[in-house]
Scaffold this motif. Structure first.
Motif, PDB file in Angstrom:
ATOM      1  N   THR A   1      81.710  58.846  15.981  1.00 45.85           N
ATOM      2  CA  THR A   1      82.478  57.653  16.309  1.00 45.85           C
ATOM      3  C   THR A   1      83.574  57.454  15.274  1.00 45.85           C
ATOM      4  OG1 THR A   1      80.936  56.199  15.119  1.00 45.85           O
ATOM      5  CG2 THR A   1      80.548  56.520  17.478  1.00 45.85           C
ATOM      6  N   TYR A   2      84.668  56.825  15.701  1.00 42.42           N
ATOM      7  CA  TYR A   2      85.799  56.544  14.835  1.00 42.42           C
ATOM      8  C   TYR A   2      86.241  55.099  14.988  1.00 42.42           C
ATOM      9  CZ  TYR A   2      86.428  61.631  14.610  1.00 42.42           C
ATOM     10  OH  TYR A   2      86.252  62.987  14.420  1.00 42.42           O
ATOM     11  N   ALA A   3      86.796  54.564  13.924  1.00 35.76           N
ATOM     12  CA  ALA A   3      87.503  53.308  14.033  1.00 35.76           C
ATOM     13  C   ALA A   3      88.748  53.505  14.894  1.00 35.76           C
ATOM     14  CB  ALA A   3      87.899  52.789  12.653  1.00 35.76           C
ATOM     15  N   ASP A   4      89.114  52.470  15.648  1.00 36.61           N
ATOM     16  CA  ASP A   4      90.286  52.580  16.512  1.00 36.61           C
ATOM     17  C   ASP A   4      91.549  52.921  15.723  1.00 36.61           C
ATOM     18  OD1 ASP A   4      89.330  49.910  18.819  1.00 36.61           O
ATOM     19  OD2 ASP A   4      88.782  52.027  18.752  1.00 36.61           O
ATOM     20  N   SER A   5      91.634  52.457  14.498  1.00 40.08           N
ATOM     21  CA  SER A   5      92.828  52.655  13.697  1.00 40.08           C
ATOM     22  C   SER A   5      93.063  54.106  13.294  1.00 40.08           C
ATOM     23  CB  SER A   5      92.769  51.782  12.441  1.00 40.08           C
ATOM     24  OG  SER A   5      91.631  52.095  11.662  1.00 40.08           O
ATOM     25  N   VAL A   6      92.022  54.946  13.348  1.00 38.97           N
ATOM     26  CA  VAL A   6      92.158  56.341  12.936  1.00 38.97           C
ATOM     27  C   VAL A   6      91.905  57.320  14.066  1.00 38.97           C
ATOM     28  CG1 VAL A   6      91.438  55.681  10.617  1.00 38.97           C
ATOM     29  CG2 VAL A   6      89.765  56.688  12.182  1.00 38.97           C
ATOM     30  N   LYS A   7      91.484  56.852  15.213  1.00 38.73           N
ATOM     31  CA  LYS A   7      91.164  57.734  16.334  1.00 38.73           C
ATOM     32  C   LYS A   7      92.385  58.554  16.734  1.00 38.73           C
ATOM     33  CE  LYS A   7      88.309  55.989  19.147  1.00 38.73           C
ATOM     34  NZ  LYS A   7      87.662  55.141  20.192  1.00 38.73           N
ATOM     35  N   GLY A   8      92.183  59.848  16.902  1.00 31.23           N
ATOM     36  CA  GLY A   8      93.259  60.753  17.247  1.00 31.23           C
ATOM     37  C   GLY A   8      93.970  61.343  16.053  1.00 31.23           C
ATOM     38  N   ARG A   9      93.746  60.795  14.870  1.00 30.19           N
ATOM     39  CA  ARG A   9      94.387  61.296  13.655  1.00 30.19           C
ATOM     40  C   ARG A   9      93.382  61.880  12.664  1.00 30.19           C
ATOM     41  NH1 ARG A   9      96.708  57.855  10.325  1.00 30.19           N
ATOM     42  NH2 ARG A   9      95.436  56.057  10.983  1.00 30.19           N
ATOM     43  N   PHE A  10      92.190  61.300  12.588  1.00 30.23           N
ATOM     44  CA  PHE A  10      91.159  61.743  11.649  1.00 30.23           C
ATOM     45  C   PHE A  10      90.065  62.507  12.392  1.00 30.23           C
ATOM     46  CE2 PHE A  10      91.619  58.237   8.167  1.00 30.23           C
ATOM     47  CZ  PHE A  10      92.986  58.475   8.112  1.00 30.23           C
ATOM     48  N   THR A  11      89.458  63.466  11.710  1.00 29.49           N
ATOM     49  CA  THR A  11      88.348  64.225  12.264  1.00 29.49           C
ATOM     50  C   THR A  11      87.230  64.316  11.234  1.00 29.49           C
ATOM     51  OG1 THR A  11      89.829  65.577  13.631  1.00 29.49           O
ATOM     52  CG2 THR A  11      87.594  66.396  13.285  1.00 29.49           C
ATOM     53  N   ILE A  12      86.045  63.861  11.605  1.00 34.37           N
ATOM     54  CA  ILE A  12      84.885  63.975  10.731  1.00 34.37           C
ATOM     55  C   ILE A  12      84.081  65.208  11.138  1.00 34.37           C
ATOM     56  CG2 ILE A  12      83.418  62.478  12.162  1.00 34.37           C
ATOM     57  CD1 ILE A  12      82.170  61.439   9.536  1.00 34.37           C
ATOM     58  N   SER A  13      83.546  65.920  10.161  1.00 38.94           N
ATOM     59  CA  SER A  13      82.745  67.104  10.428  1.00 38.94           C
ATOM     60  C   SER A  13      81.750  67.303   9.294  1.00 38.94           C
ATOM     61  CB  SER A  13      83.630  68.345  10.604  1.00 38.94           C
ATOM     62  OG  SER A  13      84.343  68.632   9.408  1.00 38.94           O
ATOM     63  N   ARG A  14      80.865  68.277   9.478  1.00 41.22           N
ATOM     64  CA  ARG A  14      79.897  68.574   8.431  1.00 41.22           C
ATOM     65  C   ARG A  14      79.481  70.032   8.509  1.00 41.22           C
ATOM     66  NH1 ARG A  14      75.425  64.385   9.317  1.00 41.22           N
ATOM     67  NH2 ARG A  14      74.382  65.520   7.601  1.00 41.22           N
ATOM     68  N   ASP A  15      79.114  70.584   7.363  1.00 43.01           N
ATOM     69  CA  ASP A  15      78.582  71.933   7.267  1.00 43.01           C
ATOM     70  C   ASP A  15      77.253  71.817   6.536  1.00 43.01           C
ATOM     71  OD1 ASP A  15      77.899  74.560   6.820  1.00 43.01           O
ATOM     72  OD2 ASP A  15      79.900  75.184   6.221  1.00 43.01           O
ATOM     73  N   ASN A  16      76.177  71.765   7.296  1.00 40.13           N
ATOM     74  CA  ASN A  16      74.867  71.545   6.693  1.00 40.13           C
ATOM     75  C   ASN A  16      74.410  72.726   5.846  1.00 40.13           C
ATOM     76  OD1 ASN A  16      74.682  68.999   7.823  1.00 40.13           O
ATOM     77  ND2 ASN A  16      73.405  69.650   9.547  1.00 40.13           N
ATOM     78  N   THR A  17      74.926  73.932   6.113  1.00 43.10           N
ATOM     79  CA  THR A  17      74.580  75.080   5.285  1.00 43.10           C
ATOM     80  C   THR A  17      75.153  74.959   3.883  1.00 43.10           C
ATOM     81  OG1 THR A  17      76.484  76.430   5.950  1.00 43.10           O
ATOM     82  CG2 THR A  17      74.523  76.526   7.334  1.00 43.10           C
ATOM     83  N   LYS A  18      76.210  74.182   3.723  1.00 45.89           N
ATOM     84  CA  LYS A  18      76.824  73.937   2.428  1.00 45.89           C
ATOM     85  C   LYS A  18      76.528  72.549   1.884  1.00 45.89           C
ATOM     86  CE  LYS A  18      80.703  77.072   3.291  1.00 45.89           C
ATOM     87  NZ  LYS A  18      82.175  77.199   3.351  1.00 45.89           N
ATOM     88  N   ASN A  19      75.742  71.771   2.611  1.00 43.82           N
ATOM     89  CA  ASN A  19      75.422  70.397   2.215  1.00 43.82           C
ATOM     90  C   ASN A  19      76.696  69.592   1.933  1.00 43.82           C
ATOM     91  OD1 ASN A  19      72.688  70.794   2.515  1.00 43.82           O
ATOM     92  ND2 ASN A  19      72.160  70.301   0.398  1.00 43.82           N
ATOM     93  N   THR A  20      77.675  69.738   2.808  1.00 44.75           N
ATOM     94  CA  THR A  20      78.966  69.102   2.601  1.00 44.75           C
ATOM     95  C   THR A  20      79.496  68.499   3.896  1.00 44.75           C
ATOM     96  OG1 THR A  20      79.501  70.662   0.827  1.00 44.75           O
ATOM     97  CG2 THR A  20      81.322  69.420   1.781  1.00 44.75           C
ATOM     98  N   GLY A  21      80.014  67.285   3.809  1.00 43.77           N
ATOM     99  CA  GLY A  21      80.713  66.644   4.901  1.00 43.77           C
ATOM    100  C   GLY A  21      82.200  66.601   4.613  1.00 43.77           C
ATOM    101  N   TYR A  22      82.999  66.380   5.671  1.00 42.94           N
ATOM    102  CA  TYR A  22      84.448  66.423   5.535  1.00 42.94           C
ATOM    103  C   TYR A  22      85.088  65.311   6.361  1.00 42.94           C
ATOM    104  CZ  TYR A  22      83.320  71.175   4.046  1.00 42.94           C
ATOM    105  OH  TYR A  22      82.779  72.267   3.414  1.00 42.94           O
ATOM    106  N   LEU A  23      86.253  64.897   5.924  1.00 47.68           N
ATOM    107  CA  LEU A  23      87.106  64.019   6.700  1.00 47.68           C
ATOM    108  C   LEU A  23      88.517  64.580   6.644  1.00 47.68           C
ATOM    109  CD1 LEU A  23      87.234  61.361   8.366  1.00 47.68           C
ATOM    110  CD2 LEU A  23      88.043  60.257   6.257  1.00 47.68           C
TER     111      LEU A  23
END
Length: 123
Positions: free
Chosen positions: A59-81
């Motif tokens: 889910t995203y806030a309306d203010s960032v939808k379409g511009r921001f992407t959240i993801s994660r790599d559990n093999t590296k124990n790291t999240g990203y924005l």
């Protein structure tokens, strides 16, 4: 104990991009919902994005939808924005947060927090 370290902030011109990282230690990241919040001076802490333990439930806030992407790599124990097409209104301290239970948009749902990383968007 679980620790979060968020990095990647900086100064960028409007329309530019930044990628924030959230490194998690102490426990496997796949046990946690991951989210990003931000807080600008004189403003309340604002929800930005959320992702569940296996990469769904995004889910995203309306203010960032379409511009921001959240993801994660559990093999590296790291999240990203990934933040694209940044605007001056995006200027804030950005915080990574993690929860071991079903958390959504409320900051009170998250029990682990990073130290914050400053994002400044200015021409």
């Amino acid at each position: 104990q679980v620790q979060l370290v968020d990095t990647g902030g900086g100064l960028v011109q409007p329309g530019g991009s930044l990628r924030l990282s959230c490194a998690v230690s102490g426990r496997p990241l796949n046990n946690y919902v991951l989210a990003w919040f931000r807080q600008a001076p004189r403003n309340e802490r604002e929800f930005v994005a959320r992702i569940n333990a296996i990469g769904g439930g995004i889910t995203y806030a309306d203010s960032v939808k379409g511009r921001f992407t959240i993801s994660r790599d559990n093999t590296k124990n790291t999240g990203y924005l990934q933040m694209n097409d940044l605007k001056p209104a995006d200027t804030a301290i950005y915080y990574c947060a993690a929860s071991s239970y079903g958390a959504l948009r409320s900051s009170s749902d998250y029990e682990h927090w990073g130290q914050g990383t400053q994002v400044t968007v200015s021409s």
